[in-house]
Scaffold this motif. Structure first.
Motif, PDB file in Angstrom:
ATOM      1  N   LEU A  75       0.828  -1.201   0.000  1.00 19.41           N
ATOM      2  CA  LEU A  75       0.000   0.000   0.000  1.00 19.41           C
ATOM      3  C   LEU A  75       0.868   1.259   0.000  1.00 19.41           C
ATOM      4  O   LEU A  75       0.567   2.231  -0.706  1.00 19.41           O
ATOM      5  CB  LEU A  75      -0.924   0.003   1.217  1.00 19.41           C
ATOM      6  N   GLY A  76       1.945   1.243   0.768  1.00 24.40           N
ATOM      7  CA  GLY A  76       2.835   2.398   0.812  1.00 24.40           C
ATOM      8  C   GLY A  76       3.501   2.656  -0.524  1.00 24.40           C
ATOM      9  O   GLY A  76       3.689   3.808  -0.924  1.00 24.40           O
ATOM     10  N   ILE A  77       3.854   1.583  -1.255  1.00 19.65           N
ATOM     11  CA  ILE A  77       4.467   1.749  -2.575  1.00 19.65           C
ATOM     12  C   ILE A  77       3.452   2.357  -3.543  1.00 19.65           C
ATOM     13  O   ILE A  77       3.770   3.287  -4.294  1.00 19.65           O
ATOM     14  CB  ILE A  77       4.980   0.396  -3.097  1.00 19.65           C
ATOM     15  N   ALA A 208      -4.353  -1.386  -9.787  1.00 16.23           N
ATOM     16  CA  ALA A 208      -5.469  -1.588 -10.704  1.00 16.23           C
ATOM     17  C   ALA A 208      -6.781  -1.064 -10.132  1.00 16.23           C
ATOM     18  O   ALA A 208      -7.673  -0.656 -10.882  1.00 16.23           O
ATOM     19  CB  ALA A 208      -5.599  -3.077 -11.042  1.00 16.23           C
ATOM     20  N   ALA A 209      -6.901  -1.088  -8.816  1.00 12.99           N
ATOM     21  CA  ALA A 209      -8.120  -0.602  -8.173  1.00 12.99           C
ATOM     22  C   ALA A 209      -8.176   0.914  -8.086  1.00 12.99           C
ATOM     23  O   ALA A 209      -9.169   1.474  -7.609  1.00 12.99           O
ATOM     24  CB  ALA A 209      -8.240  -1.206  -6.780  1.00 12.99           C
ATOM     25  N   GLY A 210      -7.122   1.603  -8.510  1.00  5.41           N
ATOM     26  CA  GLY A 210      -7.151   3.053  -8.589  1.00  5.41           C
ATOM     27  C   GLY A 210      -6.653   3.797  -7.376  1.00  5.41           C
ATOM     28  O   GLY A 210      -6.776   5.034  -7.321  1.00  5.41           O
ATOM     29  N   TYR A 211      -6.044   3.106  -6.426  1.00  7.30           N
ATOM     30  CA  TYR A 211      -5.581   3.805  -5.223  1.00  7.30           C
ATOM     31  C   TYR A 211      -4.384   4.717  -5.511  1.00  7.30           C
ATOM     32  O   TYR A 211      -4.182   5.710  -4.812  1.00  7.30           O
ATOM     33  CB  TYR A 211      -5.218   2.799  -4.135  1.00  7.30           C
ATOM     34  N   ALA A 212      -3.609   4.383  -6.541  1.00  3.46           N
ATOM     35  CA  ALA A 212      -2.471   5.243  -6.886  1.00  3.46           C
ATOM     36  C   ALA A 212      -2.953   6.599  -7.382  1.00  3.46           C
ATOM     37  O   ALA A 212      -2.351   7.641  -7.081  1.00  3.46           O
ATOM     38  CB  ALA A 212      -1.599   4.567  -7.935  1.00  3.46           C
ATOM     39  N   ARG A 213      -4.028   6.596  -8.162  1.00  3.39           N
ATOM     40  CA  ARG A 213      -4.550   7.861  -8.679  1.00  3.39           C
ATOM     41  C   ARG A 213      -5.044   8.757  -7.555  1.00  3.39           C
ATOM     42  O   ARG A 213      -4.923   9.984  -7.612  1.00  3.39           O
ATOM     43  CB  ARG A 213      -5.683   7.588  -9.661  1.00  3.39           C
ATOM     44  N   GLU A 214      -5.598   8.141  -6.503  1.00  5.19           N
ATOM     45  CA  GLU A 214      -6.094   8.930  -5.383  1.00  5.19           C
ATOM     46  C   GLU A 214      -4.961   9.618  -4.626  1.00  5.19           C
ATOM     47  O   GLU A 214      -5.185  10.609  -3.936  1.00  5.19           O
ATOM     48  CB  GLU A 214      -6.882   8.038  -4.412  1.00  5.19           C
ATOM     49  N   SER A 215      -3.772   9.076  -4.732  1.00  6.32           N
ATOM     50  CA  SER A 215      -2.641   9.644  -3.987  1.00  6.32           C
ATOM     51  C   SER A 215      -1.578  10.194  -4.922  1.00  6.32           C
ATOM     52  O   SER A 215      -0.418  10.277  -4.573  1.00  6.32           O
ATOM     53  CB  SER A 215      -2.016   8.572  -3.085  1.00  6.32           C
ATOM     54  N   ALA A 216      -1.990  10.576  -6.128  1.00  6.68           N
ATOM     55  CA  ALA A 216      -1.025  11.019  -7.146  1.00  6.68           C
ATOM     56  C   ALA A 216      -0.265  12.255  -6.712  1.00  6.68           C
ATOM     57  O   ALA A 216       0.837  12.530  -7.194  1.00  6.68           O
ATOM     58  CB  ALA A 216      -1.748  11.292  -8.465  1.00  6.68           C
ATOM     59  N   ALA A 217      -0.834  13.018  -5.784  1.00  6.65           N
ATOM     60  CA  ALA A 217      -0.167  14.250  -5.346  1.00  6.65           C
ATOM     61  C   ALA A 217       0.920  13.993  -4.316  1.00  6.65           C
ATOM     62  O   ALA A 217       1.585  14.919  -3.868  1.00  6.65           O
ATOM     63  CB  ALA A 217      -1.198  15.212  -4.760  1.00  6.65           C
TER      64      ALA A 217
END
Length: 326
Positions: A75-77, A208-217
């Protein structure tokens, strides 16, 4: 990914942090529960290994919370939170040391606690193969999907059993305490492969579930590529010995077939086991009569195996012979 993690059942990012980040929310309660369950699972796993009890070892798997910080690394990555990755890896490192120490101390305290060479709980975890890696991959994806969905949390005990994190560490400690460092290394490879695969599966599913996009900042999101490269290197490092174990297992079956042909004219003779010891192979034979010339078996093995290992035959009457002795 919408079919695997429907939007209606997808956990929010704060929910994920609360579920697997030991530094989020009620940290004191989380850490107390984690360390209590981990130490108890270490004792249970070690007892199951020493007692050669599959049921006890399974109990340790269910109790063990070690998958929590490992999933938190993934999750941290994905979210680019370097502090979460570092904190979770520290939890994993201390947890590994604690469980290994428990196994080591119990093996030292108890007089001759177990014969690690014949203990099924040990033997089954010191020579991991690509089959174990394939099972870990599927289990890692199951566990990662389970933490991302609200409605499948009940599968986590099954995931804990399948991924097998604490028992290999118990085996490491017991083998070290029993003076078998090579076997301990094999069990450590099994743990390492399971851990790396679990992290990779978590990264793939959560990305794939989109969590990276939520933390893109996130200011640390740029080092994700380095983290992926590091995971690939570690996976390769644990994959090499597992591949070699798979190859040697195939070779052992081939040698067993040759040994059975070699004993074809010897009444009531049977091959009980074929194993690798160092750079040679040991063929255990049960027979009330004398055995054929071992040179014939050695020649047959040399014809099919590229490494030309020295073959040693261990007879049930206790006579140990090899071609070099002749």
């Amino acid at each position: 990914m919408g079919m695997l993690i429907p939007p209606s059942q997808r956990r929010t990012l704060p929910e994920l942090y609360d579920r697997i980040d030991l530094g989020d929310g009620d940290r004191s309660a989380k850490r107390s529960a984690y360390w209590t369950m981990l130490l108890l699972s270490g004792v249970i796993a070690t007892a199951g290994v020493i007692g050669d009890s599959t049921a006890t070892v399974i109990g340790a798997m269910i109790v063990a919370p070690l998958s929590t910080p490992i999933l938190a690394v993934g999750l941290g990555i994905v979210t680019g939170r370097l502090a979460l990755v570092g904190r979770s890896l520290l939890y994993v490192a201390v947890s590994v040391a604690a469980v290994v120490a428990i196994g080591f101390l119990i093996a030292l305290i108890l007089p001759n606690p177990t014969n690690v060479l014949t203990n099924s709980q040990v033997v089954g975890r010191v020579s991991p193969t690509l089959t174990d890696l394939a099972a870990a991959v599927a289990t890692g994806f199951a566990g990662s999907i389970a933490i991302a969905r609200r409605d499948v949390g009940d599968v986590l005990p099954g995931v804990a059993i399948a991924i097998s994190l604490v028992p290999p560490l118990g085996v490491v400690g017991v083998c070290l305490g029993s003076g078998e460092p090579e076997l301990a290394l094999g069990a450590l490879v099994l743990f390492g492969s399971n851990m790396v695969v679990l992290i990779i599966a978590a990264v793939v599913v959560l990305m794939a579930a989109g969590y990276a996009r939520e933390s893109a900042a996130s200011p640390n999101a740029k080092w994700r590529g380095r983290a992926y490269a590091a995971l690939a290197v570690v996976l390769l490092a644990v994959g090499i010995p597992m591949t070699l174990n798979s190859i040697t297992a195939v070779w052992a079956r081939q040698v067993q077939s040759l040994a059975e042909e070699w004993l074809g004219d010897t009444p009531e003779a049977e091959v009980s086991d074929v194993s690798w010891h160092g750079h040679g192979m040991v063929v255990e034979v049960r027979s009330p009569d004398e055995l054929p010339d071992i040179a014939d078996l050695q020649d047959a093995v040399d014809d099919i195996l590229p490494t030309d290992p020295e073959v040693t035959v261990l007879h049930t009457v206790g006579e140990r012979i090899s071609e070099a002795d002749g």
